[in-house]
Design a protein around this motif. Structure first.
Motif, short mmCIF file in Angstrom:
data_model
loop_
_atom_site.label_atom_id
_atom_site.label_comp_id
_atom_site.label_asym_id
_atom_site.label_seq_id
_atom_site.Cartn_x
_atom_site.Cartn_y
_atom_site.Cartn_z
N MET A 1 0.84 -1.19 0.00
CA MET A 1 0.00 0.00 0.00
C MET A 1 0.87 1.24 0.00
O MET A 1 1.82 1.35 0.78
N SER A 100 -1.03 7.88 -2.45
CA SER A 100 -2.00 8.11 -1.38
C SER A 100 -2.58 9.52 -1.47
O SER A 100 -2.03 10.41 -2.15
N ASN A 127 -3.75 4.11 -0.56
CA ASN A 127 -4.58 4.44 0.59
C ASN A 127 -5.11 5.86 0.48
O ASN A 127 -4.48 6.73 -0.10
N ARG A 128 -6.29 6.08 1.03
CA ARG A 128 -6.92 7.40 1.11
C ARG A 128 -7.10 8.03 -0.28
O ARG A 128 -6.44 8.99 -0.64
N GLY A 148 -6.52 -0.35 0.07
CA GLY A 148 -6.56 0.96 0.72
C GLY A 148 -7.97 1.33 1.14
O GLY A 148 -8.93 0.58 0.93
N ASN A 149 -8.10 2.51 1.76
CA ASN A 149 -9.40 3.06 2.14
C ASN A 149 -9.85 4.06 1.08
O ASN A 149 -9.10 5.00 0.77
#
Length: 321
Positions: A1, A100, A127-128, A148-149
């Protein structure tokens, strides 16, 4: 990630460096990838790449060492990023995000490869990442929501086979999901591989439509997790609702839930026994941005802009076209 080089808390979220992309030559760059490439590696400032209306025939990558980039059109209907590539799920994407803290706004991202095989429009392996008002179009594996989110707000996502797939933790809020399946295609193929992983797809206040019939999901991973809440389901949704991908062992491990959905496809009277009708308490954890930790990283649109990308850089780019 992918990880960012600077803590999000140290970034000035109110001011961003503006870079313009305009095919007519009136911006800093004519190509979106050139604008991305102009952002310094390991940057610790926000960059806002404003893409003027047009059709951009590019295969785009936002590399892992360039966090905090926003790429925005004015309207998704007139700002189109298009490519045609198929075969390998991780290589075919028209638009790949590896960095990210990425934001995409008001863009159409499409893969026109067609129905002959896997053809990703958008791959998100960071991520994000958040997407607002975007149109994401292909046929098979349209959105590779890899890791990831992630947050998708008011997006339109179209495809036929496993067209939202991957192992991210993602919230789809007020999105329109449209299936092109004429048989029994699957909308999702979520890949959670263990009960310890906090991943899964949540569809909150969405709309599900289509041209034929499809199931809500099937398990790419043995602990696949998908929840539909407060979502309209048209008659597209097959009565059984879910598919086990011919693996009965997954019945005890998958987490497929529905909560207060409505419309002709939301009738649970003939759903597979291993899917869940969630109670208010069970659904509560999926009904806010906390499911992706969003309160800590989702950022508002910037209010102050600084000029970026000099005319000298733009001229040099034009010479190479």
């Amino acid at each position: 990630m992918a990880t960012s080089s600077a803590a999000t808390s140290s970034i000035d979220m109110s001011t961003t460096i503006l870079i313009r992309v305009d095919q007519s030559g009136r911006g800093g760059f004519k190509k979106i990838q050139d604008a991305i490439d102009s952002v310094p590696s390991n940057n610790s400032k926000l960059y806002f790449i404003w893409v003027k209306p047009g059709t951009y025939r590019e295969k785009i990558v936002v590399p892992a060492d360039k966090p905090f980039i926003t790429i925005s059109g004015t309207k998704a209907s007139n700002t189109i990023i298009t490519w045609s590539d198929g075969g390998e799920i991780f290589q075919s994407a028209t638009f790949t995000v590896m960095a990210s803290d990425f934001v995409g706004r008001f863009l159409t991202i499409e893969n026109t490869y067609g129905s002959a095989g896997k053809a990703v429009a958008l791959r998100v392996s960071a991520n994000r990442a958040a997407f607002y008002g975007c149109r994401i179009l292909s046929y098979q594996d349209t959105l590779l929501d890899d890791t990831g989110n992630h947050y998708y707000s008011s997006c339109y996502i179209e495809g036929a086979t496993d067209f939202i797939c991957g192992n991210a933790a993602s919230l789809f809020e007020r999105c329109h999901i449209h299936s092109l399946s004429t048989g029994n295609g699957a909308i999702t193929a979520q890949k959670r591989v263990s009960s310890e992983e906090n991943t899964g797809f949540t569809f909150l206040g969405c709309k599900i439509t289509g041209v034929g019939k499809a199931v809500l999901g099937r398990p790419w991973g043995p602990y696949s997790r998908v929840v539909y809440a407060l979502t309209y389901m048209s008659g597209l949704v097959l009565p059984q609702g879910w598919n086990d991908w011919h693996d009965y062992a997954k019945h005890t491990n998958v987490y497929y839930g529905e909560y207060k959905c409505y419309g002709p496809g939301a009738d649970r009277s003939n759903r597979v026994a291993w899917s869940l009708s969630l109670s208010e308490n069970e659904a509560a954890t999926f009904l806010t941005k906390d499911t992706i930790g969003g309160r800590a990283w989702l950022r508002p649109a910037p209010s102050n802009f600084k000029r970026g990308a000099s005319a000298t850089i733009a001229a040099r780019t034009d010479e190479n076209n």
